[in-house]
Design an enzyme around this catalytic site. Structure first.
Site, PDB file in Angstrom:
ATOM      1  N   LYS A  13     170.923  76.123  65.295  1.00 30.69           N
ATOM      2  CA  LYS A  13     172.160  77.022  64.582  1.00 30.69           C
ATOM      3  C   LYS A  13     173.499  76.514  65.440  1.00 30.69           C
ATOM      4  CE  LYS A  13     169.635  80.877  64.697  1.00 30.69           C
ATOM      5  NZ  LYS A  13     168.614  80.387  65.449  1.00 30.69           N
ATOM      6  N   ARG A  88     169.888  89.062  60.390  1.00 30.15           N
ATOM      7  CA  ARG A  88     168.505  88.903  60.995  1.00 30.15           C
ATOM      8  C   ARG A  88     167.341  89.591  60.459  1.00 30.15           C
ATOM      9  NH1 ARG A  88     170.037  86.249  66.028  1.00 30.15           N
ATOM     10  NH2 ARG A  88     168.015  85.180  67.158  1.00 30.15           N
ATOM     11  N   ARG A 127     165.728  73.925  77.646  1.00 29.67           N
ATOM     12  CA  ARG A 127     167.011  74.141  77.615  1.00 29.67           C
ATOM     13  C   ARG A 127     167.662  74.682  79.117  1.00 29.67           C
ATOM     14  NH1 ARG A 127     169.346  77.616  72.700  1.00 29.67           N
ATOM     15  NH2 ARG A 127     167.965  79.396  73.635  1.00 29.67           N
ATOM     16  N   ARG A 161     168.015  80.640  80.230  1.00 30.49           N
ATOM     17  CA  ARG A 161     168.049  82.030  79.407  1.00 30.49           C
ATOM     18  C   ARG A 161     166.753  82.635  79.821  1.00 30.49           C
ATOM     19  NH1 ARG A 161     170.406  81.348  73.131  1.00 30.49           N
ATOM     20  NH2 ARG A 161     168.767  82.653  72.783  1.00 30.49           N
ATOM     21  N   ARG A 172     160.209  86.007  69.850  1.00 35.00           N
ATOM     22  CA  ARG A 172     161.261  85.651  68.905  1.00 35.00           C
ATOM     23  C   ARG A 172     160.905  84.950  67.669  1.00 35.00           C
ATOM     24  NH1 ARG A 172     164.442  82.306  73.065  1.00 35.00           N
ATOM     25  NH2 ARG A 172     165.966  81.893  71.272  1.00 35.00           N
TER      26      ARG A 172
HETATM   27  P1  AP5 Z   1     170.555  75.650  69.775  1.00 37.44           P
HETATM   28  O1  AP5 Z   1     171.562  74.880  68.939  1.00 37.44           O
HETATM   29  O2  AP5 Z   1     170.670  76.327  70.830  1.00 37.44           O
HETATM   30  O3  AP5 Z   1     169.429  76.436  68.710  1.00 37.44           O
HETATM   31  P2  AP5 Z   1     169.600  77.939  68.048  1.00 37.44           P
HETATM   32  O4  AP5 Z   1     169.084  78.047  66.627  1.00 37.44           O
HETATM   33  O5  AP5 Z   1     171.145  78.237  68.222  1.00 37.44           O
HETATM   34  O6  AP5 Z   1     168.730  78.641  68.970  1.00 37.44           O
HETATM   35  P3  AP5 Z   1     169.044  80.000  70.054  1.00 37.44           P
HETATM   36  O7  AP5 Z   1     167.831  80.087  70.834  1.00 37.44           O
HETATM   37  O8  AP5 Z   1     170.451  80.190  70.486  1.00 37.44           O
HETATM   38  O9  AP5 Z   1     168.643  81.230  68.743  1.00 37.44           O
HETATM   39  P4  AP5 Z   1     168.278  82.451  68.618  1.00 37.44           P
HETATM   40  O10 AP5 Z   1     168.352  82.875  67.470  1.00 37.44           O
HETATM   41  O11 AP5 Z   1     166.860  82.619  69.147  1.00 37.44           O
HETATM   42  O12 AP5 Z   1     169.157  83.167  69.788  1.00 37.44           O
HETATM   43  P5  AP5 Z   1     170.535  83.934  69.760  1.00 37.44           P
HETATM   44  O13 AP5 Z   1     171.180  83.372  70.944  1.00 37.44           O
HETATM   45  O14 AP5 Z   1     170.986  83.999  68.287  1.00 37.44           O
HETATM   46  O15 AP5 Z   1     169.517  74.455  69.837  1.00 37.44           O
HETATM   47  C1  AP5 Z   1     168.565  74.687  71.048  1.00 37.44           C
HETATM   48  C2  AP5 Z   1     167.991  73.490  71.867  1.00 37.44           C
HETATM   49  O16 AP5 Z   1     167.648  72.502  71.134  1.00 37.44           O
HETATM   50  C3  AP5 Z   1     169.203  72.777  72.879  1.00 37.44           C
HETATM   51  O17 AP5 Z   1     168.935  72.434  73.839  1.00 37.44           O
HETATM   52  C4  AP5 Z   1     169.957  71.834  71.742  1.00 37.44           C
HETATM   53  O18 AP5 Z   1     170.591  70.941  72.481  1.00 37.44           O
HETATM   54  C5  AP5 Z   1     168.505  71.306  71.263  1.00 37.44           C
HETATM   55  N1  AP5 Z   1     168.838  70.665  70.061  1.00 37.44           N
HETATM   56  C6  AP5 Z   1     169.251  71.241  68.741  1.00 37.44           C
HETATM   57  N2  AP5 Z   1     169.302  70.615  67.613  1.00 37.44           N
HETATM   58  C7  AP5 Z   1     168.841  69.464  68.141  1.00 37.44           C
HETATM   59  C8  AP5 Z   1     168.086  68.222  67.403  1.00 37.44           C
HETATM   60  N3  AP5 Z   1     168.612  68.104  65.873  1.00 37.44           N
HETATM   61  N4  AP5 Z   1     167.670  67.292  67.996  1.00 37.44           N
HETATM   62  C9  AP5 Z   1     167.214  67.528  69.510  1.00 37.44           C
HETATM   63  N5  AP5 Z   1     167.637  68.507  70.096  1.00 37.44           N
HETATM   64  C10 AP5 Z   1     168.147  69.462  69.446  1.00 37.44           C
HETATM   65  O19 AP5 Z   1     169.866  85.397  69.947  1.00 37.44           O
HETATM   66  C11 AP5 Z   1     169.298  85.895  71.215  1.00 37.44           C
HETATM   67  C12 AP5 Z   1     168.648  87.041  70.919  1.00 37.44           C
HETATM   68  O20 AP5 Z   1     169.913  88.123  70.745  1.00 37.44           O
HETATM   69  C13 AP5 Z   1     167.862  87.495  69.863  1.00 37.44           C
HETATM   70  O21 AP5 Z   1     166.327  86.788  70.396  1.00 37.44           O
HETATM   71  C14 AP5 Z   1     167.872  88.858  70.002  1.00 37.44           C
HETATM   72  O22 AP5 Z   1     167.189  89.546  71.028  1.00 37.44           O
HETATM   73  C15 AP5 Z   1     169.324  89.213  69.841  1.00 37.44           C
HETATM   74  N6  AP5 Z   1     169.820  89.219  68.771  1.00 37.44           N
HETATM   75  C16 AP5 Z   1     170.965  88.163  68.340  1.00 37.44           C
HETATM   76  N7  AP5 Z   1     171.203  88.289  67.275  1.00 37.44           N
HETATM   77  C17 AP5 Z   1     170.710  89.530  66.708  1.00 37.44           C
HETATM   78  C18 AP5 Z   1     170.671  90.240  65.389  1.00 37.44           C
HETATM   79  N8  AP5 Z   1     171.601  89.789  64.402  1.00 37.44           N
HETATM   80  N9  AP5 Z   1     170.043  91.439  65.403  1.00 37.44           N
HETATM   81  C19 AP5 Z   1     169.332  92.018  66.372  1.00 37.44           C
HETATM   82  N10 AP5 Z   1     169.029  91.269  67.461  1.00 37.44           N
HETATM   83  C20 AP5 Z   1     170.140  89.846  67.782  1.00 37.44           C
END
Ligand code: AP5
Length: 217
Positions: A13, A88, A127, A161, A172
């Site tokens: 994402k 979410r 990562r 992280r 998660r």
């Molecule tokens: P990346 O693009 O970083 O993936 P992502 O889907 O953004 O993963 P995140 O871990 O950032 O998402 P998340 O939803 O768990 O965390 P968030 O920060 O939103 O890609 C991941 C890796 O794969 C990278 O190394 C990338 O280079 C690689 N990659 C990507 N695409 C690829 C491909 N096609 N091929 C090869 N490699 C690839 O949230 C963190 C925490 O915050 C949550 O757990 C929760 O505690 C809290 N939180 C956030 N939002 C809310 C909410 N709305 N409500 C409640 N709690 C919340």
């Protein structure tokens, strides 16, 4: 343009939202990044966020809705934004409708990035990023060209992280299946949901996303 990216942790994402910023001239609104900024502020709410986020749990809905509402009011969101990580839960999805309506805005697209669980665990546990400029790296797919030195800014400071430890990744993923996937029918019923395959390489996923967002698709 206002769009939502939905997908499990590690689906891509954040990576794709950054690419779409340039293509469509909109800003990425990552709630995970907002929370990490809040944690760094060491405020009372930041300390609460640290405990929940680093354990892989969700923050309360009311906190998230208020954070997103404030962020949408910033001038850089005026030409559109990509919600990455929000909503979410069903409660957040319903609250988003209310707050967009109150601000005279409407949602254009919802894209679901689908992907296999095994691939996610590998992507997240490998990562890391530069602690100075945020450039992203991966143990298997993208090491710095010169070991221990950031390609972009030359820093030697790399961070991982806390919530990318395997047990927290699985927590998660559990929340994604229990709380977030049930949102999909909500948007499907409105005819604005499209799904793409996140297991392909980065450029292919970007191609699918552009296609899903192009008029007439
Ligand atoms: P990346 O693009 O970083 O993936 P992502 O889907 O953004 O993963 P995140 O871990 O950032 O998402 P998340 O939803 O768990 O965390 P968030 O920060 O939103 O890609 C991941 C890796 O794969 C990278 O190394 C990338 O280079 C690689 N990659 C990507 N695409 C690829 C491909 N096609 N091929 C090869 N490699 C690839 O949230 C963190 C925490 O915050 C949550 O757990 C929760 O505690 C809290 N939180 C956030 N939002 C809310 C909410 N709305 N409500 C409640 N709690 C919340």
């Amino acid at each position: 343009m206002i769009m939502i990216l939905i997908g499990p942790p590690g689906a891509g994402k954040g990576t794709q939202a950054k690419r779409m910023e340039d293509v469509f001239g909109v800003v990425q609104l990552s709630t995970g990044a907002l929370l990490r900024e809040l944690i760094a502020s060491k405020s009372e709410l930041g300390l609460k966020a640290k405990t929940l986020v680093e354990a892989g749990n969700l923050m309360p809905d009311d906190v998230m809705v208020a954070l997103v509402s404030d962020r949408i009011d910033q001038p850089d969101c005026a030409s559109g934004f990509i919600l990455d990580g929000f909503p979410r839960t069903i409660v957040q999805a319903e609250a988003l409708d209310v707050l967009l309506r109150e601000k005279g805005l409407s949602l254009d697209h919802v894209i679901e990035i689908k992907i296999d669980v095994d691939l996610l665990v590998e992507r997240l546990t490998g990562r890391f990023e530069c602690g100075e400029c945020g450039e992203g790296y991966h143990d298997s797919y993208k090491q710095p060209k010169l070991e221990g030195v950031c390609d972009r800014c030359g820093s030697n400071d790399f961070i991982r992280r806390a919530d990318d430890e395997e047990d927290r990744v699985r927590t998660r993923l559990g929340f994604y299946h229990q709380e977030t996937r049930p949102i999909l029918p909500y948007y499907r019923a409105r005819g604005i949901l499209k799904s793409i395959d996140g297991s392909k390489d980065l450029d292919d996923v970007t191609r699918q996303m552009k296609e899903a967002l192009s008029p007439g698709q």
